[in-house]
Design a protein around this motif. Structure first.
Motif, PDB file in Angstrom:
ATOM      1  N   LYS A 198       0.847  -1.190   0.000  1.00  0.00           N
ATOM      2  CA  LYS A 198       0.000   0.000   0.000  1.00  0.00           C
ATOM      3  C   LYS A 198       0.890   1.250   0.000  1.00  0.00           C
ATOM      4  O   LYS A 198       1.411   1.641   1.039  1.00  0.00           O
ATOM      5  N   PRO A 199       1.083   1.875  -1.153  1.00  0.00           N
ATOM      6  CA  PRO A 199       1.997   3.021  -1.234  1.00  0.00           C
ATOM      7  C   PRO A 199       1.348   4.376  -0.960  1.00  0.00           C
ATOM      8  O   PRO A 199       2.043   5.397  -0.893  1.00  0.00           O
ATOM      9  N   GLY A 200       0.031   4.418  -0.801  1.00  0.00           N
ATOM     10  CA  GLY A 200      -0.659   5.714  -0.705  1.00  0.00           C
ATOM     11  C   GLY A 200      -0.181   6.567   0.447  1.00  0.00           C
ATOM     12  O   GLY A 200       0.106   7.759   0.285  1.00  0.00           O
ATOM     13  N   LEU A 201      -0.078   5.975   1.624  1.00  0.00           N
ATOM     14  CA  LEU A 201       0.339   6.756   2.792  1.00  0.00           C
ATOM     15  C   LEU A 201       1.784   7.213   2.662  1.00  0.00           C
ATOM     16  O   LEU A 201       2.142   8.295   3.129  1.00  0.00           O
ATOM     17  N   PHE A 202       2.618   6.417   1.992  1.00  0.00           N
ATOM     18  CA  PHE A 202       4.022   6.815   1.817  1.00  0.00           C
ATOM     19  C   PHE A 202       4.122   8.021   0.894  1.00  0.00           C
ATOM     20  O   PHE A 202       4.939   8.929   1.116  1.00  0.00           O
ATOM     21  N   ILE A 848       0.698  19.975  -9.233  1.00  0.00           N
ATOM     22  CA  ILE A 848      -0.663  19.564  -9.621  1.00  0.00           C
ATOM     23  C   ILE A 848      -0.618  18.291 -10.453  1.00  0.00           C
ATOM     24  O   ILE A 848      -1.391  17.351 -10.226  1.00  0.00           O
ATOM     25  N   LEU A 849       0.309  18.240 -11.426  1.00  0.00           N
ATOM     26  CA  LEU A 849       0.439  17.040 -12.260  1.00  0.00           C
ATOM     27  C   LEU A 849       0.825  15.827 -11.424  1.00  0.00           C
ATOM     28  O   LEU A 849       0.311  14.722 -11.626  1.00  0.00           O
ATOM     29  N   SER A 850       1.731  16.023 -10.464  1.00  0.00           N
ATOM     30  CA  SER A 850       2.154  14.910  -9.597  1.00  0.00           C
ATOM     31  C   SER A 850       0.988  14.415  -8.757  1.00  0.00           C
ATOM     32  O   SER A 850       0.847  13.206  -8.529  1.00  0.00           O
ATOM     33  N   LEU A 851       0.146  15.351  -8.308  1.00  0.00           N
ATOM     34  CA  LEU A 851      -1.027  14.954  -7.532  1.00  0.00           C
ATOM     35  C   LEU A 851      -1.988  14.124  -8.392  1.00  0.00           C
ATOM     36  O   LEU A 851      -2.519  13.096  -7.934  1.00  0.00           O
ATOM     37  N   LEU A 852      -2.191  14.561  -9.630  1.00  0.00           N
ATOM     38  CA  LEU A 852      -3.062  13.797 -10.533  1.00  0.00           C
ATOM     39  C   LEU A 852      -2.463  12.428 -10.843  1.00  0.00           C
ATOM     40  O   LEU A 852      -3.174  11.412 -10.877  1.00  0.00           O
ATOM     41  N   ILE A 853      -1.144  12.387 -11.051  1.00  0.00           N
ATOM     42  CA  ILE A 853      -0.462  11.108 -11.314  1.00  0.00           C
ATOM     43  C   ILE A 853      -0.618  10.173 -10.122  1.00  0.00           C
ATOM     44  O   ILE A 853      -0.789   8.960 -10.287  1.00  0.00           O
ATOM     45  N   SER A 854      -0.587  10.748  -8.905  1.00  0.00           N
ATOM     46  CA  SER A 854      -0.721   9.905  -7.714  1.00  0.00           C
ATOM     47  C   SER A 854      -2.072   9.208  -7.684  1.00  0.00           C
ATOM     48  O   SER A 854      -2.176   8.048  -7.268  1.00  0.00           O
ATOM     49  N   PHE A 855      -3.140   9.897  -8.132  1.00  0.00           N
ATOM     50  CA  PHE A 855      -4.462   9.271  -8.161  1.00  0.00           C
ATOM     51  C   PHE A 855      -4.487   8.100  -9.155  1.00  0.00           C
ATOM     52  O   PHE A 855      -5.039   7.032  -8.860  1.00  0.00           O
ATOM     53  N   VAL A 856      -3.859   8.317 -10.312  1.00  0.00           N
ATOM     54  CA  VAL A 856      -3.806   7.247 -11.314  1.00  0.00           C
ATOM     55  C   VAL A 856      -2.961   6.086 -10.790  1.00  0.00           C
ATOM     56  O   VAL A 856      -3.335   4.909 -10.896  1.00  0.00           O
ATOM     57  N   TYR A 857      -1.827   6.419 -10.188  1.00  0.00           N
ATOM     58  CA  TYR A 857      -0.917   5.401  -9.660  1.00  0.00           C
ATOM     59  C   TYR A 857      -1.593   4.584  -8.560  1.00  0.00           C
ATOM     60  O   TYR A 857      -1.518   3.350  -8.546  1.00  0.00           O
ATOM     61  N   LEU A 858      -2.257   5.263  -7.645  1.00  0.00           N
ATOM     62  CA  LEU A 858      -2.907   4.555  -6.543  1.00  0.00           C
ATOM     63  C   LEU A 858      -4.090   3.722  -7.024  1.00  0.00           C
ATOM     64  O   LEU A 858      -4.437   2.707  -6.406  1.00  0.00           O
TER      65      LEU A 858
END
Length: 872
Positions: A198-202, A848-858
């Motif tokens: 689970k990488p989300g919290l990291f 902002i792009l990194s935040l959007l990428i995080s949603f796709v990644y998670l």
């Protein structure tokens, strides 16, 4: 039903954590609310950096953000980018933002006044209790992943949150203790990644840590790499494969770092733009130890609870993976406390700083929690054996300190309860509860004893006290009244030179456009201006402060410092200033040779051709100094009249460049009698090189009543600026006295300044204009616009933009060392000066792009599906 029971169980834990967060503050709350008047109203902020930096900066930023000013203001010292420079403190601090959201909501709902330092002193209690709650909660959750039950998981968090180190960090530098939140959060996140994929919290922990404080982000990077390295080298059953862990950790860290870019990048820029003087002192491999370095007993920074010693000597529990990990980390970091080299490592290989000790506090708290979680596995023999080193260390500590600390008397009580728990194999709920209560009591007593002796000692409680804030040492009603008088007299662009004694951030908390600042991060160009270009020798040597202009009229006029307020007995009023108001305590002075805010110039000087500070002052007054344009003029060299001045040693010996002063007050006497016939109303500028040879101590150079306090040679805060320039009024005799000691002294020059250049320029007709602040920009509206080269005393930073209403972009450039220069067109009636940090838009896009990428990644890990199930 099970889900409901689980939620109620979790809510009960939350309530216990909230109660413990308050209990952890019982001593500081008691000192604030104590019935004994002599102990009351001591607030939770240190008298030095706390009152001088932390509270003023919190107040200042809140007021700026509330006004919609996000990056730059001319009232930030001489002027500057507070978003970048205060990122070390609060300008990108997540905890501060959470805090001010509560404050703003409360202000709108109740109308309470947030514009006073008193309010922010009260607020310190609220935000510290909130932080303690988060610290306990995240530690409890981390310990849960290690197999520690809720009771001892929460107690482990409490030991960490209520530690002396936490309170020292919080009282003196409140943003330091934020790292107590991010450490357990980061390690909890790593465990979820390693064991549950689970990488989300990291990602969140990485982003939050780097946004909150770049400086402690470096600390967190070190410990995260160390912890991850341990977990990869020594895998535990159930862990992901090493390659799989790395494949998760690396992109998660990169995404988290990307989200932080809009804050982290600019914070690092501020640090790199800071003055870059190297710490030129030999650092020993091992520290010279005294009783204050005993980490088990009344250390000034950290106290390791004796239970950790028992845990370290309970060898049987080392068979448990995480017990061994944290036992080894505790031992290694204990040994680290012996070497200043480790202090340098964690401080970016700069001067030694003991700011990494919070890690040791965390490791020992986690170890203690595991120790009690597995208490029933310990035999009676092992338990009794583990007590031997405890009592040896305690006996040695008491002997060394020659004092018995109050919490020592609780030690045998805890040991007795522990003995009964071991004997009964830990199966007695009443004994377990008693043990838990005693652990809380011990932690509170250790913290209270430390706070009382090491933090709330005499000299601190005299000042971090509510009466002090409203006294003439900080912000009295009379001082504020006089500041308001000046505010009514001056125009927005004019500055008032005033600070309350040593409070260099007075303008921040009194809300006026001043000239002083106290901050660990200061734009290096300003430091160069003070110490190298103009050699403005402020009273206290430091790279963390600047204030006033050493009573030099030229500089006051150049920077539109047209008002000054001083106590009657204050030394050094600039020659061109005259008193206009005197209330018997404070005198307000006005500049009789002011210069306009926007100044046109025809003469352009190359800064490389100007050799003396007075030459530079004259060039700035009569023209403009810049390397952005082709030079059109050259300065006339100043006459060095040192040969016309007689210098004699008084109560000292001076030979071959060595001055020996046997007692304080000896030194050199300058006789200016030959100059008195030539100059009737002038100042003398004396330039000399001074270094103390021996002993290694602080010393004072007193120049005709102006005490210049100099740091000892090995000080962390030395400027290494030993070519000193002093301004004095021209008199027949001018004494320069020194503290006792041996000095290398080289007399370099003596120049006379009659301010003829300033007076001539001041007498010229002003261009007619008005200046207004429009949110994040300044507007100059000209009544008689014309083309030319112009400058304004707005401190230049990369990112400054100047536009004309007719010409558009006017291509701002650095002028006069610190100012902003531009070339307006003939029809530019409105000049707009604005600022945003370089690459701000780019970094915002990356975040902002990194935040959007995080949603796709998670989403690849089923986060969206789990959220849907959760909210069904």
């Amino acid at each position: 039903m099970n889900t409901m029971k689980s939620r109620l169980y979790g809510l009960r834990h939350i309530m216990v954590i909230a109660l413990l967060a308050i209990i952890s503050h019982v001593y500081v709350l008691w000192r604030f609310l104590a019935p004994d008047d002599s102990k009351r109203q001591v607030f939770m902020t240190g008298a030095n950096d706390g009152l001088e930096q932390m509270l003023p900066m919190q107040l200042y930023l809140y007021e700026k953000f509330k006004e919609g000013i996000w990056f730059y203001d001319t009232d930030f010292g001489l002027g500057g980018d507070f978003y970048t420079d205060l990122a070390y403190y609060y300008s990108t601090n997540i905890i501060y933002y959470i805090n001010i959201l509560f404050i703003r909501a409360g202000e709108l709902l109740t109308g309470f006044d947030t514009s006073t330092v008193d309010f922010w002193a009260y607020n310190a209690f609220f935000i510290s209790i909130l932080k303690a709650f988060l610290i306990i909660y995240f530690t409890y959750r981390f310990l849960g992943t290690l197999g520690v039950g809720p009771l001892y998981g929460i107690l482990g968090g409490f030991i960490f949150a209520a530690s002396p180190t936490y309170f020292r960090f919080t009282v003196f530098w409140s943003f330091f203790s934020d790292v107590f939140i991010w450490l357990p959060l980061t390690l909890w996140a790593l465990e979820l990644l390693i064991r549950k994929k689970k990488p989300g919290l990291f990602i969140f922990a990485t982003a939050a840590t780097l946004i909150n404080n770049f400086y402690f982000g470096y600390y967190q990077l070190i410990i995260a790499i160390v912890y991850l390295g341990i977990r990869l080298l020594f895998r535990k059953q159930g862990d992901l494969p090493r390659i799989g862990t790395i494949k998760l950790a690396v992109p998660s860290a990169i995404i988290g770092a990307g989200i932080s870019t809009v804050a982290f990048f600019h914070a690092v820029r501020g640090f790199l733009n800071n003055d870059g003087r190297e710490y030129d002192v030999d650092v020993p491999m091992f520290a010279e130890l005294d009783w204050q370095d005993n980490i088990f007993y009344e250390n000034y920074l950290i106290i390791i609870l004796f239970i950790a010693i028992q845990a370290l000597f309970t060898i049987k529990l080392y068979k448990r993976y995480f017990y061994k990990v944290f036992a080894v980390l505790t031992i290694v970091f204990m040994l680290f406390t012996l070497s200043p080299y480790i202090d340098m490592l964690f401080n970016g290989f700069q001067q030694p700083q003991k700011r990494w000790h919070y890690m040791l506090v965390f490791f020992h708290a986690v170890l203690i929690a595991q120790y009690f979680a597995h208490f029933r596995e310990i035999s009676l023999r092992q338990y009794l054996f583990s007590l031997i080193p405890v009592y040896i260390i305690l006996a040695f500590s008491i002997y060394w300190k020659e004092d018995v600390v109050v919490w020592v008397y609780l030690v045998p009580v805890i040991h007795l309860v522990g003995f009964l728990l071991v004997y009964l194999k830990g199966r007695q709920p009443l004994l377990q509860g008693t043990n838990a209560v005693l652990l809380v009591l011990l932690t509170v007593m250790v913290s209270a004893s430390h706070t009382n002796t090491q933090i709330y000692h005499d000299g601190i409680t005299d000042r971090n006290h509510l009466f002090y804030i409203s006294s003439n040492h900080y912000a009295s009603d009379l001082q504020k009244h006089n500041v308001e008088l000046v505010q009514d007299m001056k125009t927005p662009e004019q500055k008032l030179d005033y600070k309350v004694r040593n409070q260099d951030n007075t303008p921040m908390y009194m809300g006026f456009n001043g000239t002083s600042i106290y901050s660990s991060i200061i734009d290096g160009d300003i430091i160069d201006f003070y110490y190298n270009d103009l050699k403005v020798n402020i009273r206290y040597e430091t790279i963390s402060r600047y204030s006033t202009f050493q009573s030099r009229s030229n500089l006051f006029s150049l920077f539109n410092v047209d008002y000054m307020m001083r106590e009657d007995d204050t030394y050094g009023i600039p020659l061109e200033f005259s008193p206009i108001i005197d209330d018997g305590t404070y005198t307000i002075y006005e500049n009789e040779a002011p210069l306009p805010f926007m100044r046109y110039a025809t003469d352009i000087y190359d800064p490389d051709t100007l050799t003396h500070p007075l030459e530079r002052e004259h060039a700035m007054i009569s023209g403009i100094v810049t390397d952005a344009l082709e030079p059109t003029a050259s300065a006339e060299p100043m006459e060095n009249v040192l040969d016309e001045v007689s210098v004699e040693a008084q109560n000292a010996t001076y030979s071959d460049g060595v001055l020996e002063v046997p007692e304080d007050g000896g030194g050199l006497s300058f006789n200016f009698d030959p100059l008195l016939d030539q100059y009737q109303n002038a100042d003398v500028y004396i330039e000399m090189h001074v270094e103390m040879i021996e002993p290694n101590k602080r010393f004072t150079i007193n120049v005709d009543g102006y005490p210049n306090e100099r740091l000892f040679a090995t000080s962390k805060y030395r400027t290494y600026a030993d070519d000193l320039l002093y301004r004095v009024e021209l008199e027949e005799e001018v004494p320069i006295t020194f503290s006792s000691g041996k000095y290398a002294v080289e007399l370099q020059s003596v120049h006379v300044e009659d301010y003829e250049v300033l007076e001539q320029e001041s007498a010229r007709p002003d261009p007619r204009y008005t200046v207004s602040e429009q949110g994040n920009a300044y507007q100059i509206t000209l009544e008689n616009p014309r083309a030319g080269i112009a400058s304004v005393p707005i401190v230049y930073r990369d990112g400054m933009k100047v536009t004309g209403d007719d010409s558009g972009d006017l291509e701002a450039f650095r002028a006069n060392y610190l100012m902003t220069g531009f070339t307006p067109g003939a029809d530019d009636r409105v000049i707009t000066i604005s600022y945003s940090p370089p690459y701000y838009t780019l970094t915002l896009i990356i975040s902002i792009l990194s935040l959007l990428i995080s949603f796709v990644y998670l989403d690849l890990f089923g986060i969206r599906r789990r959220l849907k199930r959760l909210f069904k």
